[in-house]
Design an enzyme around this catalytic site. Structure first.
Site, mmCIF file in Angstrom:
data_model
loop_
_atom_site.group_PDB
_atom_site.id
_atom_site.type_symbol
_atom_site.label_atom_id
_atom_site.label_comp_id
_atom_site.label_asym_id
_atom_site.label_seq_id
_atom_site.Cartn_x
_atom_site.Cartn_y
_atom_site.Cartn_z
ATOM 1 N N GLY A 48 42.852 34.603 38.855
ATOM 2 C CA GLY A 48 43.327 35.563 38.054
ATOM 3 C C GLY A 48 44.623 35.974 38.749
ATOM 4 N N GLU A 102 45.882 39.808 44.920
ATOM 5 C CA GLU A 102 44.597 40.022 44.005
ATOM 6 C C GLU A 102 44.980 40.502 42.592
ATOM 7 O OE1 GLU A 102 41.847 38.966 42.838
ATOM 8 O OE2 GLU A 102 40.353 38.734 44.331
ATOM 9 N N ASP A 106 38.023 46.088 41.563
ATOM 10 C CA ASP A 106 37.378 46.862 40.821
ATOM 11 C C ASP A 106 36.132 47.565 41.583
ATOM 12 O OD1 ASP A 106 35.485 47.797 38.765
ATOM 13 O OD2 ASP A 106 34.857 45.758 37.766
ATOM 14 N N LYS A 134 40.748 50.028 39.915
ATOM 15 C CA LYS A 134 40.011 50.776 39.187
ATOM 16 C C LYS A 134 39.418 51.987 39.997
ATOM 17 C CE LYS A 134 38.859 47.525 35.636
ATOM 18 N NZ LYS A 134 37.587 46.717 34.899
ATOM 19 N N ASP A 162 41.011 36.770 32.421
ATOM 20 C CA ASP A 162 40.606 36.087 31.391
ATOM 21 C C ASP A 162 39.289 36.993 30.610
ATOM 22 O OD1 ASP A 162 38.939 35.571 33.573
ATOM 23 O OD2 ASP A 162 37.980 34.045 32.123
HETATM 24 P P1 5GP Z 1 35.129 43.262 42.338
HETATM 25 O O1 5GP Z 1 34.404 42.644 43.298
HETATM 26 O O2 5GP Z 1 36.171 44.293 42.922
HETATM 27 O O3 5GP Z 1 34.339 44.273 41.516
HETATM 28 O O4 5GP Z 1 35.722 42.716 41.151
HETATM 29 C C1 5GP Z 1 36.604 41.802 41.373
HETATM 30 C C2 5GP Z 1 36.694 40.449 40.473
HETATM 31 O O5 5GP Z 1 36.193 41.030 39.114
HETATM 32 C C3 5GP Z 1 38.386 40.502 40.114
HETATM 33 O O6 5GP Z 1 38.843 39.655 40.819
HETATM 34 C C4 5GP Z 1 37.998 40.049 38.630
HETATM 35 O O7 5GP Z 1 37.986 38.646 38.876
HETATM 36 C C5 5GP Z 1 37.007 40.556 38.209
HETATM 37 N N1 5GP Z 1 37.258 41.847 37.083
HETATM 38 C C6 5GP Z 1 37.150 43.138 37.460
HETATM 39 N N2 5GP Z 1 37.542 43.864 36.657
HETATM 40 C C7 5GP Z 1 37.787 42.986 35.614
HETATM 41 C C8 5GP Z 1 38.612 43.268 34.331
HETATM 42 O O8 5GP Z 1 38.724 44.300 33.922
HETATM 43 N N3 5GP Z 1 38.766 42.148 33.538
HETATM 44 C C9 5GP Z 1 38.735 40.802 33.926
HETATM 45 N N4 5GP Z 1 39.110 39.930 33.344
HETATM 46 N N5 5GP Z 1 38.116 40.624 35.305
HETATM 47 C C10 5GP Z 1 37.574 41.578 36.120
HETATM 48 MG MG MG Z 2 40.578 38.223 40.899
#
Ligand code: 5GP
Ligand code: MG
Length: 178
Positions: A48, A102, A106, A134, A162
């Site tokens: 990403g 990164e 999220d 976020k 994606d």
């Molecule tokens: P976390 O572990 O912080 O919840 O999520 C991280 C990963 O989730 C990011 O590196 C990404 O790959 C994916 N991700 C989180 N939110 C989004 C979003 O709104 N769109 C997309 N395409 N991927 C997301």
């Molecule tokens: Mg990522």
């Protein structure tokens, strides 16, 4: 092209390329000021972050090195938590100033895992640069050092991100239409 369709979902433009560019520049400015003379190692988390990293590094004017890692995920044996391995890390991190790059943070779980692995590899210092954050979804309490833009919850695509394989090549960021 204000609205697009990817697979079964409709998306509309949420952050245009000029706004992304300004956010990338502000991250680069802060890194240029903070890391002069430290030869940081940027560790880009694929897939990403490829587009953010490419634009960011063109704006980084200090001496630095760049490497790429991927995260593989599989079910852990001890708990239901996802255990992730860093693939492709072939430099010694001992005594290095590492900046993890990164696309988006999220819940923060992925990045927490990555940081723990890097600290275990004895990096002198590990900081985080993410294009998107976020805050309402974040469940951890570590510091995110460099944030391009804070965004509301909701699924986005484009600029490296994606939806089931599609959308990474889009120069703008789109949000799903519910
Ligand atoms: P976390 O572990 O912080 O919840 O999520 C991280 C990963 O989730 C990011 O590196 C990404 O790959 C994916 N991700 C989180 N939110 C989004 C979003 O709104 N769109 C997309 N395409 N991927 C997301
Ligand atoms: Mg990522």
């Amino acid at each position: 092209m204000n609205e697009i369709q990817l697979h079964d979902k409709q998306f509309s433009v949420s952050i245009d390329a000029s706004k992304i560019n300004a956010a990338v520049q502000s991250v680069a400015d802060r890194i240029n000021a903070d890391y002069k003379g430290k030869n940081p190692l940027f560790l880009v988390v694929l897939n990403g972050a490829f587009m953010f990293a490419s634009d960011l590094l063109k704006k980084v004017t200090i001496d630095c090195e760049v490497s790429f890692v991927k995260l593989s995920s599989y079910s852990g044996t001890k708990s239901t938590h996802i255990v992730r391995e860093l693939i492709g890390l072939d430099e010694a991190l001992t005594e290095r100033y590492v900046i993890v790059v990164e696309d988006i943070i999220d819940t923060g779980i992925t990045m927490e895992n990555t940081i723990q692995k890097l600290i275990h590899l004895q990096a002198a210092d590990v900081k985080i640069a993410t294009l998107l954050f976020k805050p309402k979804s974040f469940r951890k309490n570590y510091t995110i050092d460099y944030i391009g833009l804070e965004i509301p919850n909701g699924f986005i695509v484009g600029y490296g991100l994606d939806y089931d394989g599609l959308g990474r090549n889009l120069p703008d960021i789109y949000k799903v239409i519910d």
